[in-house]
Write an enzyme that holds these catalytic residues in place. Structure first.
Site, PDB file in Angstrom:
ATOM      1  N   ARG A  86       0.841  -1.107  -0.008  1.00 57.88           N
ATOM      2  CA  ARG A  86       0.155   0.190   0.079  1.00 57.88           C
ATOM      3  C   ARG A  86       0.867   1.254  -0.116  1.00 57.88           C
ATOM      4  NH1 ARG A  86      -3.505  -0.161   4.189  1.00 57.88           N
ATOM      5  NH2 ARG A  86      -4.979  -1.486   2.565  1.00 57.88           N
ATOM      6  N   TYR A  87       2.011   1.366   0.873  1.00 59.32           N
ATOM      7  CA  TYR A  87       2.844   2.361   1.008  1.00 59.32           C
ATOM      8  C   TYR A  87       4.063   2.426  -0.217  1.00 59.32           C
ATOM      9  CZ  TYR A  87       0.193   2.894   5.284  1.00 59.32           C
ATOM     10  OH  TYR A  87      -0.686   3.216   6.415  1.00 59.32           O
ATOM     11  N   ARG A 145       7.439  -0.061   1.498  1.00 62.20           N
ATOM     12  CA  ARG A 145       7.095  -1.035   2.469  1.00 62.20           C
ATOM     13  C   ARG A 145       6.194  -1.796   2.140  1.00 62.20           C
ATOM     14  NH1 ARG A 145       5.542   3.800   4.415  1.00 62.20           N
ATOM     15  NH2 ARG A 145       4.214   4.168   6.059  1.00 62.20           N
ATOM     16  N   CYS A 175      -2.733 -17.907  14.806  1.00 62.81           N
ATOM     17  CA  CYS A 175      -2.171 -17.465  16.138  1.00 62.81           C
ATOM     18  C   CYS A 175      -2.158 -18.268  17.162  1.00 62.81           C
ATOM     19  CB  CYS A 175      -3.275 -16.141  16.211  1.00 62.81           C
ATOM     20  SG  CYS A 175      -2.849 -14.649  15.095  1.00 62.81           S
ATOM     21  N   CYS A 226      -7.732 -12.742  18.955  1.00 60.62           N
ATOM     22  CA  CYS A 226      -8.317 -11.496  19.505  1.00 60.62           C
ATOM     23  C   CYS A 226      -9.740 -11.278  18.792  1.00 60.62           C
ATOM     24  CB  CYS A 226      -7.490 -10.288  19.168  1.00 60.62           C
ATOM     25  SG  CYS A 226      -5.787 -10.511  19.631  1.00 60.62           S
ATOM     26  N   CYS A 254     -10.222  -9.151  16.011  1.00 60.04           N
ATOM     27  CA  CYS A 254      -9.103  -9.071  14.778  1.00 60.04           C
ATOM     28  C   CYS A 254      -9.391  -8.559  13.490  1.00 60.04           C
ATOM     29  CB  CYS A 254      -9.078 -10.680  14.468  1.00 60.04           C
ATOM     30  SG  CYS A 254      -7.637 -10.898  13.057  1.00 60.04           S
ATOM     31  N   ARG A 271      -8.207  -8.926  10.480  1.00 61.91           N
ATOM     32  CA  ARG A 271      -8.285  -9.886   9.715  1.00 61.91           C
ATOM     33  C   ARG A 271      -8.975 -11.325   9.800  1.00 61.91           C
ATOM     34  NH1 ARG A 271      -2.286  -8.700   9.592  1.00 61.91           N
ATOM     35  NH2 ARG A 271      -2.865  -6.910   8.725  1.00 61.91           N
ATOM     36  N   ASP A 277     -10.620  -0.901  14.157  1.00 61.24           N
ATOM     37  CA  ASP A 277     -10.915  -1.020  12.579  1.00 61.24           C
ATOM     38  C   ASP A 277     -12.643  -1.601  12.655  1.00 61.24           C
ATOM     39  OD1 ASP A 277      -8.579  -0.280  11.374  1.00 61.24           O
ATOM     40  OD2 ASP A 277      -7.916  -2.368  11.535  1.00 61.24           O
ATOM     41  N   ASP A 296      -6.766   3.697  10.583  1.00 56.81           N
ATOM     42  CA  ASP A 296      -6.426   3.196   9.376  1.00 56.81           C
ATOM     43  C   ASP A 296      -7.673   3.357   8.695  1.00 56.81           C
ATOM     44  OD1 ASP A 296      -5.111   1.671   7.606  1.00 56.81           O
ATOM     45  OD2 ASP A 296      -4.488   0.086   9.013  1.00 56.81           O
ATOM     46  N   LYS A 315      -2.666   4.326   7.263  1.00 51.05           N
ATOM     47  CA  LYS A 315      -2.785   4.967   8.638  1.00 51.05           C
ATOM     48  C   LYS A 315      -2.695   6.617   8.814  1.00 51.05           C
ATOM     49  CE  LYS A 315      -0.531   0.725  10.400  1.00 51.05           C
ATOM     50  NZ  LYS A 315      -0.170   0.379   9.090  1.00 51.05           N
TER      51      LYS A 315
HETATM   52  C1  LIG Z   1       0.649  -0.485   9.100  1.00 46.47           C
HETATM   53  C2  LIG Z   1       1.154  -1.160   7.880  1.00 46.47           C
HETATM   54  C3  LIG Z   1       2.381  -0.878   7.422  1.00 46.47           C
HETATM   55  C4  LIG Z   1       3.438  -0.323   8.226  1.00 46.47           C
HETATM   56  O1  LIG Z   1       3.276   0.928   8.552  1.00 46.47           O
HETATM   57  P1  LIG Z   1       4.270   1.734   9.347  1.00 46.47           P
HETATM   58  O2  LIG Z   1       3.264   3.250   9.576  1.00 46.47           O
HETATM   59  O3  LIG Z   1       5.476   1.883   8.797  1.00 46.47           O
HETATM   60  O4  LIG Z   1       4.177   1.236  10.564  1.00 46.47           O
HETATM   61  C5  LIG Z   1       2.624  -1.424   6.032  1.00 46.47           C
HETATM   62  N1  LIG Z   1       1.792  -1.633   5.194  1.00 46.47           N
HETATM   63  C6  LIG Z   1       0.615  -1.976   5.522  1.00 46.47           C
HETATM   64  C7  LIG Z   1      -0.522  -2.624   4.655  1.00 46.47           C
HETATM   65  C8  LIG Z   1       0.110  -1.386   6.734  1.00 46.47           C
HETATM   66  O5  LIG Z   1      -1.185  -1.726   7.161  1.00 46.47           O
END
Ligand SMILES: *Cc1c(COP(=O)(O)O)cnc(C)c1O
Length: 392
Positions: free
Chosen positions: A126-127, A130, A139, A143, A146, A148, A307, A344, A351
């Site tokens: 998404r980002y 990363r 798990c 929880c 959850c 997911r 969420d 989120d 986020k």
């Molecule tokens: C939370 C998350 C991350 C990591 O986010 P950070 O703000 O770097 O901790 C990466 N990818 C996805 C899809 C996430 O939900």
């Protein structure tokens, strides 16, 4: 001075061993074995009722959980439940309630829109730099809120079909990815060998700089944090760990020792709490939690607004209350103890940080600030003069 004895007790590190298992002849060797803990998880109504007085809401919740998100509670975590307290903050996290079957119109199976951001099965990208790598759907305990639950535990509506080879090939090709977050399910349920295979493959990819693991195993199953696991993880630095602690009682003596062992092996640890009604939606509990985390050498990282997962309305706490708690922390306790409160964004926005307003007014000349005590201050903006033009 007023002393809240209940919270004083929660601030101390206690052992709850063997608790409800006292009359079952369990040896300390068995108790301290993570395989024993996993084999002896509480998974049935009958087991629950042996130890706890269940409410009608809980009993019906347990009966319905098999078609949604399985129930499983490690003996270690189960011992934190107060059997005489129907509002126990631990039981709300792991014992199903019938309210889980109530679905509001704005609730979703995939509230963070992960499935639509999966270039290959099991990898959410998404980002920009990363990715989130979903390595398993299991798990140590489940929880009830959850995010997911659609794929986790094997009882839900979908199956997680992670294609490891496709994920590794995607990562090899995508040189913009410098940060991989292993999650699931819980990666620390894998054997050392299996986990090491994943870590070493990731480390063979040159552009991957940073690896982290998201896990609640240190809290649900501290017996898994063995010296062998820590020595293996140590080979893959920089490796961070994000744990998930919601209430100070979860930080037992055994959990503290496991976290310290990880820290001693050079693993920086952050905590991601979920803001939950009846669990941690008051300032004193949250303050005790974040201060106790520092004692375990864990840095509070995020506080998540829950969420909009299907069947979570009974655990939702208002954003207004979350902001009030953030205000009660910032300035009033160690800055390292203050997490970032985030939502989120529903539907896949990622986020978003949410903060109490400390800027009272701002224009091009000045910023009017409010401090943690409510006093206001003025900070003048630097006068914007044009950069001198260099004449060669
Ligand atoms: C939370 C998350 C991350 C990591 O986010 P950070 O703000 O770097 O901790 C990466 N990818 C996805 C899809 C996430 O939900």
């Amino acid at each position: 001075m007023h002393h809240d004895t209940a919270l004083d007790l929660e601030k101390s590190f206690r052992s709850h061993t063997p608790g409800y298992w006292k009359d079952q002849g369990v040896s300390m060797e068995e108790w301290n074995s993570h395989t024993w803990q996993l084999k002896n998880r509480v998974t049935s109504l009958k087991q629950l009722e042996q130890h706890l007085n269940l409410s009608e809401e809980e009993r019906n919740g347990v009966l319905l959980s098999g078609t949604k998100l399985a129930m499983a509670i490690t003996p270690h975590f189960f011992n934190l439940i107060d059997k005489d307290d129907p509002d126990c903050p631990i039981r709300r996290q792991v014992i199903p309630r019938v309210e889980e079957t109530w679905v509001s119109p704005y609730e979703m199976a995939d509230p963070c829109g992960e499935d639509s951001n999966m270039p290959v099965p099991g990898l959410v990208h998404r980002y920009p730099d990363r990715v989130l790598f979903l390595v398993t759907d299991r798990c140590a305990s489940y929880c009830r809120y959850c995010t997911r639950s659609r794929v986790v535990s094997g009882a839900g509506e979908q199956e997680l079909e992670t294609d490891y080879e496709a994920v590794f090939q995607y990562l090899e090709k995508h040189t913009e990815v410098r940060d991989v977050l292993l999650s699931g399910g819980d990666p620390l349920l894998f054997s050392d060998k299996k986990l090491e295979r994943i870590l070493s493959r990731l480390r063979s990819i040159e552009h991957i700089e940073f690896v982290r693991i998201g896990s609640r195993v240190p809290v649900f199953l501290p017996q898994r944090i063995t010296p062998e696991l820590c020595s293996m993880l140590q080979k893959y630095h920089p490796l961070f760990l994000s744990v998930h602690v919601n209430h100070p009682r979860e930080l037992t003596l055994e959990v503290k020792e496991g976290l310290e062992r990880l820290a001693n092996h050079g693993v920086p640890i952050g905590n991601q709490s979920v803001f939950l009604r009846g669990v941690n939606d008051d300032l004193e509990t949250m303050k005790t939690l974040v201060q106790k985390l520092l004692l375990c050498r864990v840095r509070p990282y995020y506080l998540y607004q829950l969420d909009l997962i299907k069947g979570s309305s009974h655990l939702q706490a208002p954003v207004a209350k979350g902001l009030e708690i953030m205000e009660g922390l910032r300035g009033h306790t160690t800055g390292y103890a203050v997490p970032q409160y985030v939502i989120d964004a529903p539907g896949g926005g990622g986020k978003v940080p949410i903060n109490p307003d400390y800027i009272v007014q701002r224009n091009s000349e000045r910023v009017i600030l409010r401090n943690f005590e409510g006093r206001t201050f003025e900070y003048p903006e630097p006068a914007v003069t044009p950069d001198p033009v260099l004449d060669y």
